[in-house]
Design a protein around this motif. Structure first.
Motif, PDB file in Angstrom:
ATOM      1  N   PHE A 158       5.206  19.588  53.345  1.00 60.56           N
ATOM      2  CA  PHE A 158       5.521  20.830  52.761  1.00 60.56           C
ATOM      3  C   PHE A 158       6.125  21.690  53.337  1.00 60.56           C
ATOM      4  O   PHE A 158       6.477  21.867  54.590  1.00 60.56           O
ATOM      5  N   ASP A 159       6.804  22.580  52.495  1.00 59.69           N
ATOM      6  CA  ASP A 159       7.492  23.985  52.888  1.00 59.69           C
ATOM      7  C   ASP A 159       6.453  24.965  53.126  1.00 59.69           C
ATOM      8  O   ASP A 159       6.391  25.850  53.906  1.00 59.69           O
ATOM      9  N   GLU A 160       5.302  24.754  52.146  1.00 58.98           N
ATOM     10  CA  GLU A 160       4.417  25.962  52.267  1.00 58.98           C
ATOM     11  C   GLU A 160       3.106  25.111  51.859  1.00 58.98           C
ATOM     12  O   GLU A 160       3.132  24.562  50.519  1.00 58.98           O
ATOM     13  N   ILE A 161       1.973  25.200  52.588  1.00 54.21           N
ATOM     14  CA  ILE A 161       0.684  24.756  52.001  1.00 54.21           C
ATOM     15  C   ILE A 161       0.018  25.965  51.480  1.00 54.21           C
ATOM     16  O   ILE A 161      -0.288  26.756  52.156  1.00 54.21           O
ATOM     17  N   HIS A 162      -0.582  25.915  50.235  1.00 56.49           N
ATOM     18  CA  HIS A 162      -1.261  26.950  49.479  1.00 56.49           C
ATOM     19  C   HIS A 162      -2.919  26.689  49.758  1.00 56.49           C
ATOM     20  O   HIS A 162      -3.626  27.823  49.890  1.00 56.49           O
ATOM     21  N   TYR A 163      -3.093  25.514  49.340  1.00 58.72           N
ATOM     22  CA  TYR A 163      -4.835  25.204  49.400  1.00 58.72           C
ATOM     23  C   TYR A 163      -5.083  24.146  50.171  1.00 58.72           C
ATOM     24  O   TYR A 163      -4.302  22.788  50.173  1.00 58.72           O
ATOM     25  N   ILE A 164      -6.236  24.168  50.999  1.00 58.93           N
ATOM     26  CA  ILE A 164      -6.667  22.763  51.689  1.00 58.93           C
ATOM     27  C   ILE A 164      -7.940  22.816  51.291  1.00 58.93           C
ATOM     28  O   ILE A 164      -8.775  24.042  51.465  1.00 58.93           O
ATOM     29  N   ASP A 165      -8.543  21.780  51.039  1.00 51.40           N
ATOM     30  CA  ASP A 165      -9.937  21.440  50.667  1.00 51.40           C
ATOM     31  C   ASP A 165     -10.135  20.170  51.845  1.00 51.40           C
ATOM     32  O   ASP A 165      -9.607  19.156  51.602  1.00 51.40           O
ATOM     33  N   ARG A 245      -6.002  29.507  50.127  1.00 52.35           N
ATOM     34  CA  ARG A 245      -7.467  29.222  50.217  1.00 52.35           C
ATOM     35  C   ARG A 245      -7.733  27.952  51.187  1.00 52.35           C
ATOM     36  O   ARG A 245      -7.041  26.932  51.117  1.00 52.35           O
ATOM     37  N   ILE A 246      -8.869  27.992  51.790  1.00 53.22           N
ATOM     38  CA  ILE A 246      -9.420  26.784  52.631  1.00 53.22           C
ATOM     39  C   ILE A 246     -10.902  26.684  52.437  1.00 53.22           C
ATOM     40  O   ILE A 246     -11.607  27.634  52.677  1.00 53.22           O
ATOM     41  N   ARG A 247     -11.173  25.489  51.986  1.00 56.67           N
ATOM     42  CA  ARG A 247     -12.720  25.167  51.702  1.00 56.67           C
ATOM     43  C   ARG A 247     -12.998  23.958  52.241  1.00 56.67           C
ATOM     44  O   ARG A 247     -12.353  23.016  52.505  1.00 56.67           O
ATOM     45  N   PHE A 248     -14.298  24.030  52.744  1.00 58.62           N
ATOM     46  CA  PHE A 248     -15.052  22.757  53.186  1.00 58.62           C
ATOM     47  C   PHE A 248     -16.205  22.528  52.701  1.00 58.62           C
ATOM     48  O   PHE A 248     -17.291  23.168  52.250  1.00 58.62           O
ATOM     49  N   PHE A 249     -16.005  20.852  52.112  1.00 61.30           N
ATOM     50  CA  PHE A 249     -17.416  20.297  51.567  1.00 61.30           C
ATOM     51  C   PHE A 249     -17.921  18.959  52.376  1.00 61.30           C
ATOM     52  O   PHE A 249     -17.112  18.177  52.737  1.00 61.30           O
ATOM     53  N   MET A 250     -19.140  19.040  52.141  1.00 64.12           N
ATOM     54  CA  MET A 250     -20.104  17.841  52.774  1.00 64.12           C
ATOM     55  C   MET A 250     -20.806  17.408  51.901  1.00 64.12           C
ATOM     56  O   MET A 250     -21.343  18.149  51.034  1.00 64.12           O
ATOM     57  N   THR A 251     -20.875  15.994  51.740  1.00 69.99           N
ATOM     58  CA  THR A 251     -21.840  15.445  50.894  1.00 69.99           C
ATOM     59  C   THR A 251     -23.373  15.365  51.629  1.00 69.99           C
ATOM     60  O   THR A 251     -23.547  15.203  52.809  1.00 69.99           O
ATOM     61  N   PHE A 252     -24.215  15.275  50.720  1.00 68.69           N
ATOM     62  CA  PHE A 252     -25.687  15.365  51.033  1.00 68.69           C
ATOM     63  C   PHE A 252     -26.417  14.647  49.864  1.00 68.69           C
ATOM     64  O   PHE A 252     -26.004  14.998  48.533  1.00 68.69           O
ATOM     65  N   THR A 253     -27.470  13.892  50.291  1.00 65.17           N
ATOM     66  CA  THR A 253     -28.054  13.162  49.114  1.00 65.17           C
ATOM     67  C   THR A 253     -29.174  14.108  48.556  1.00 65.17           C
ATOM     68  O   THR A 253     -29.636  14.980  49.199  1.00 65.17           O
ATOM     69  N   GLN A 254     -29.645  13.767  47.550  1.00 70.29           N
ATOM     70  CA  GLN A 254     -30.920  14.664  47.139  1.00 70.29           C
ATOM     71  C   GLN A 254     -32.290  14.518  47.850  1.00 70.29           C
ATOM     72  O   GLN A 254     -32.947  15.555  48.047  1.00 70.29           O
ATOM     73  N   ASN A 255     -32.200  13.340  48.255  1.00 70.98           N
ATOM     74  CA  ASN A 255     -33.353  13.044  49.177  1.00 70.98           C
ATOM     75  C   ASN A 255     -33.369  13.846  50.556  1.00 70.98           C
ATOM     76  O   ASN A 255     -34.451  14.547  51.020  1.00 70.98           O
ATOM     77  N   TYR A 256     -32.070  13.948  51.224  1.00 75.22           N
ATOM     78  CA  TYR A 256     -31.815  14.863  52.296  1.00 75.22           C
ATOM     79  C   TYR A 256     -32.291  16.161  52.020  1.00 75.22           C
ATOM     80  O   TYR A 256     -32.793  16.798  52.692  1.00 75.22           O
ATOM     81  N   LYS A 304     -20.277   3.614  54.715  1.00 79.07           N
ATOM     82  CA  LYS A 304     -19.101   4.220  54.964  1.00 79.07           C
ATOM     83  C   LYS A 304     -18.872   5.826  55.016  1.00 79.07           C
ATOM     84  O   LYS A 304     -19.773   6.315  54.493  1.00 79.07           O
ATOM     85  N   THR A 305     -18.210   6.026  55.878  1.00 78.06           N
ATOM     86  CA  THR A 305     -17.595   7.625  55.970  1.00 78.06           C
ATOM     87  C   THR A 305     -16.363   7.679  55.254  1.00 78.06           C
ATOM     88  O   THR A 305     -15.224   6.841  55.673  1.00 78.06           O
ATOM     89  N   ASN A 306     -16.194   8.790  54.591  1.00 74.99           N
ATOM     90  CA  ASN A 306     -14.692   9.229  54.108  1.00 74.99           C
ATOM     91  C   ASN A 306     -14.547  10.599  54.460  1.00 74.99           C
ATOM     92  O   ASN A 306     -15.129  11.506  53.905  1.00 74.99           O
ATOM     93  N   ILE A 307     -13.731  10.792  55.626  1.00 76.58           N
ATOM     94  CA  ILE A 307     -13.444  12.456  55.832  1.00 76.58           C
ATOM     95  C   ILE A 307     -11.903  12.732  55.736  1.00 76.58           C
ATOM     96  O   ILE A 307     -11.018  11.780  56.103  1.00 76.58           O
ATOM     97  N   GLY A 308     -11.523  13.492  54.991  1.00 73.91           N
ATOM     98  CA  GLY A 308     -10.018  13.985  54.656  1.00 73.91           C
ATOM     99  C   GLY A 308      -9.617  15.091  54.342  1.00 73.91           C
ATOM    100  O   GLY A 308     -10.560  16.298  54.257  1.00 73.91           O
ATOM    101  N   CYS A 309      -8.438  15.513  54.068  1.00 72.58           N
ATOM    102  CA  CYS A 309      -8.071  16.998  53.583  1.00 72.58           C
ATOM    103  C   CYS A 309      -7.213  16.750  52.303  1.00 72.58           C
ATOM    104  O   CYS A 309      -6.420  15.758  52.336  1.00 72.58           O
ATOM    105  N   ILE A 310      -7.501  17.665  51.371  1.00 78.27           N
ATOM    106  CA  ILE A 310      -6.360  17.702  50.405  1.00 78.27           C
ATOM    107  C   ILE A 310      -5.619  18.643  50.275  1.00 78.27           C
ATOM    108  O   ILE A 310      -6.044  19.853  50.472  1.00 78.27           O
ATOM    109  N   LEU A 324      -5.166  13.199  52.791  1.00 77.18           N
ATOM    110  CA  LEU A 324      -4.843  12.397  53.980  1.00 77.18           C
ATOM    111  C   LEU A 324      -6.448  12.098  54.139  1.00 77.18           C
ATOM    112  O   LEU A 324      -7.183  13.224  54.434  1.00 77.18           O
ATOM    113  N   TYR A 325      -6.751  10.963  54.492  1.00 75.25           N
ATOM    114  CA  TYR A 325      -8.088  10.558  54.710  1.00 75.25           C
ATOM    115  C   TYR A 325      -8.476   9.455  55.609  1.00 75.25           C
ATOM    116  O   TYR A 325      -7.510   8.555  55.662  1.00 75.25           O
TER     117      TYR A 325
END
Ligand code: NDP
Length: 399
Positions: A158-165, A245-256, A304-310, A324-325
Motif C-alpha cells: 500500500f501507499d496508504e492503508i485506510h482501514y484495518i479489521d 479506522r481500526i477494529r478488532f473482532f473475536m469469535t465466540f459461540t452462543q454456548n460460551y 482450527k484457528t484463523n487469525i489475520g488482518c484485512i 493476510l492470515y
C-alpha cells in the motif's frame, strides 16, 4: 549463540520453550523461571533430549530485586516475559537495571483496573534508549503477528492503508461446557470490558460484545464475531500513517456467551474483593481456580484457528483490498509441542521476537511496538517455525 531467560511456565511459555529448543542454533541456553519451580522442572524433563541447555529457577516476578539477582546470575541476552501482564513493569525495571533486552506478549494492566493502555510501558522509552536496550512490546499473535502483518502490508502492498479489521477466530472445540483458551482471569477481563475502535483520530466506545458480525473464515466457515477493544489498536493507530479506522473482532459461540452472561449475572466475573469466611477473595480469581487449566486443553481441543488482518487502502492511485492470515490446527499443535493452538500461536511469535533481538535484526534501542520494526525477517521466520501465512487479494469485507 544466544541465551534467553523465560519468565512464566504456563501455556504460552511451554510452547515458547519447545520452540527455543527446536531452534537450538539460536537459543543455545535458556532458563525457565516461574512462581512454581516444579512446573519448570517438569518442562525441562520433557525436553531433556534437546541440544539447548535448560536451567530452571523459582522467581517472584513482582519482586524487582529477585529479578535483578536472577538476571545477573544467568546473564541472558534477552528476557522473555511470558508471565502475566501484571508483571510487565517489574520485569522492565529489572531489565533496565541490568541493561538486558526485554519482550512480552501483553500490555501492562494494574490488577484492579482492567484496561488496555500502553502509557505505562511507553513511559520507559527514553530510559531504555539511554540504556541501549530493546523493549519489544506485544510479540504474540494479537498483539504481535497482527502488527507484523500491518507493517508488511504497509511496506509491500500500500501507499496508504485506510482501514484495518483484525479478525480472531478460534473454531476449536475442547468438549468442556465452559473453559478459556488462555489465562481465564486475563481472558474474562478482556471479554467483559467495553468494546472500542479507532475512527478518524478518536476512540468510539461500545457496550461489551454489542457489535456482532458474521464472517466466512477461510478453511473454517461462517462464525459469529464480536467487536472488542484490543491493545494493538492503540499502537497501530500511531504507527500506520493515514489509517482512518481500526477494529478488532473475536469469535465466540452462543454456548460460551450464555455461560459468560450467567457467570457475570451472579457476580463471578467481578474483580472487586469480597469477604468470605473471614478472608478476602476476588470472585474472578476464585472462578479461575475452578475452571479447567488452559494448559490442559491440548489433548481435547479439535478444530482450527484463523487469525489475520484485512487491509483496505490505496496503491498507485487505485483502491486495494488485502487479507493476510494464518490458519492453525489445534491437534497438529498438540502433536508437535503438546499444546493447543491458542498457546501455540502466541508462543511461536514470542520465540521469533527473541530471535530477532538475539540475531541483531531488531536492535533499535528504546521501547517499541512490533510494527515499528522491519517485518520481513519475522514474516520469513513465521513460515519456517510453524505459522505459515496466506494472502488474498479479493477477501470478503466486514461491513
Ligand atoms: P498462564 O496462566 O498459563 O501462565 C502464566 C505463568 O506465569 C504461570 O506459570 C504462572 O505461575 C506465572 N506467574 C504468574 N505470576 C507470577 C509471578 N508473580 N512470578 C513468577 N511467575 C508468575 O498464562 P498463559 O500462558 O495463558 O498466558 C501468558 C501471557 O500470554 C499472558 O500475559 C497473556 O495475556 C498472554 N497472551 C497473549 C496472547 C497474544 O496473542 N498476544 C494470546 C494469549 C495469551 P504459576 O504456574 O505458579 O501459576
Amino acid at each position: 549463540m544466544g541465551k534467553a531467560l523465560i519468565i512464566g511456565c504456563g501455556g504460552v511459555a511451554s510452547v515458547a520453550v519447545h520452540k527455543c529448543c527446536q531452534n537450538s542454533e539460536v537459543f543455545s541456553e535458556i532458563m525457565i523461571a516461574s512462581r512454581t519451580k516444579s512446573k519448570c522442572d517438569a518442562l525441562k524433563e520433557k525436553l531433556k533430549d534437546s541440544k539447548t541447555i535448560i536451567h530452571t529457577a523459582q522467581v517472584d516476578a513482582n519482586n524487582v530485586d529477585e529479578l535483578i539477582a536472577l538476571i545477573n546470575s544467568f546473564k541472558p541476552d534477552v528476557v522473555m516475559n511470558l508471565a502475566l501482564p501484571y508483571q510487565d513493569l517489574t520485569i522492565m525495571e529489572a531489565c533496565l537495571a541490568t541493561k538486558t533486552h526485554y519482550l512480552d506478549t501483553a500490555n501492562y494492566e494494574p490488577e484492579d483496573c482492567p484496561k488496555f493502555e500502553y502509557k505505562y510501558q511507553w513511559d520507559y522509552k527514553e530510559r531504555f534508549e539511554k540504556a541501549g536496550i530493546v523493549g519489544l512490546l506485544g510479540s504474540g499473535f494479537d498483539p504481535g503477528v497482527t502488527g507484523v502483518f500491518s507493517a508488511y502490508a504497509q511496506k509491500h502492498h500500500f501507499d496508504e492503508i485506510h482501514y484495518i479489521d483484525i479478525l480472531d477466530c478460534n473454531a476449536g472445540d475442547h468438549g468442556y461446557p465452559f473453559a478459556t483458551n488462555f489465562n481465564p482471569e486475563i481472558n474474562i477481563r478482556e471479554v467483559t470490558a467495553k468494546g472500542a475502535y479507532w475512527e478518524n483520530g478518536r476512540w468510539v466506545e461500545t457496550e461489551p460484545l454489542a457489535v456482532k458480525r458474521v464472517y466466512n473464515f477461510p478453511e473454517i466457515g461462517e462464525r459469529d464475531m464480536y467487536l472488542m477493544h484490543h491493545e494493538e489498536i492503540e499502537s497501530l493507530a500511531l504507527n500506520i500513517k493515514g489509517v482512518k479506522r481500526i477494529r478488532f473482532f473475536m469469535t465466540f459461540t452462543q454456548n460460551y456467551l450464555t455461560h459468560l452472561r450467567c457467570l457475570q449475572n451472579v457476580g463471578m466475573t467481578s474483580i472487586e474483593p469480597i469477604e468470605y469466611e473471614g478472608k478476602k477473595i476476588v470472585p474472578l480469581q476464585f472462578l479461575k481456580a475452578v475452571l479447567p487449566d488452559p494448559a490442559s486443553l491440548g489433548p481435547r481441543t479439535k478444530g482450527k484457528t484463523n487469525i489475520g488482518c484485512i487491509f483496505r487502502g490505496i496503491k498507485d492511485g487505485k483502491e486495494k483490498n488485502y487479507y493476510l492470515y494464518n490458519v492453525c490446527d489445534h491437534q497438529e499443535c498438540y502433536k508437535e509441542v503438546g499444546s493447543q493452538a491458542v498457546a501455540y500461536t502466541t508462543g511461536v511469535p514470542a520465540m521469533i521476537g527473541a530471535m530477532m533481538i538475539i540475531k541483531g535484526y531488531w536492535n533499535k534501542p528504546g521501547v517499541h511496538n512490533i510494527e515499528e520494526f522491519d517485518p520481513d525477517p519475522f514474516m520469513d521466520a513465521l513460515n519456517k517455525w510453524g505459522l505459515p501465512w496466506k494472502e488474498s487479494f479479493d477477501p470478503e469485507l466486514v461491513d
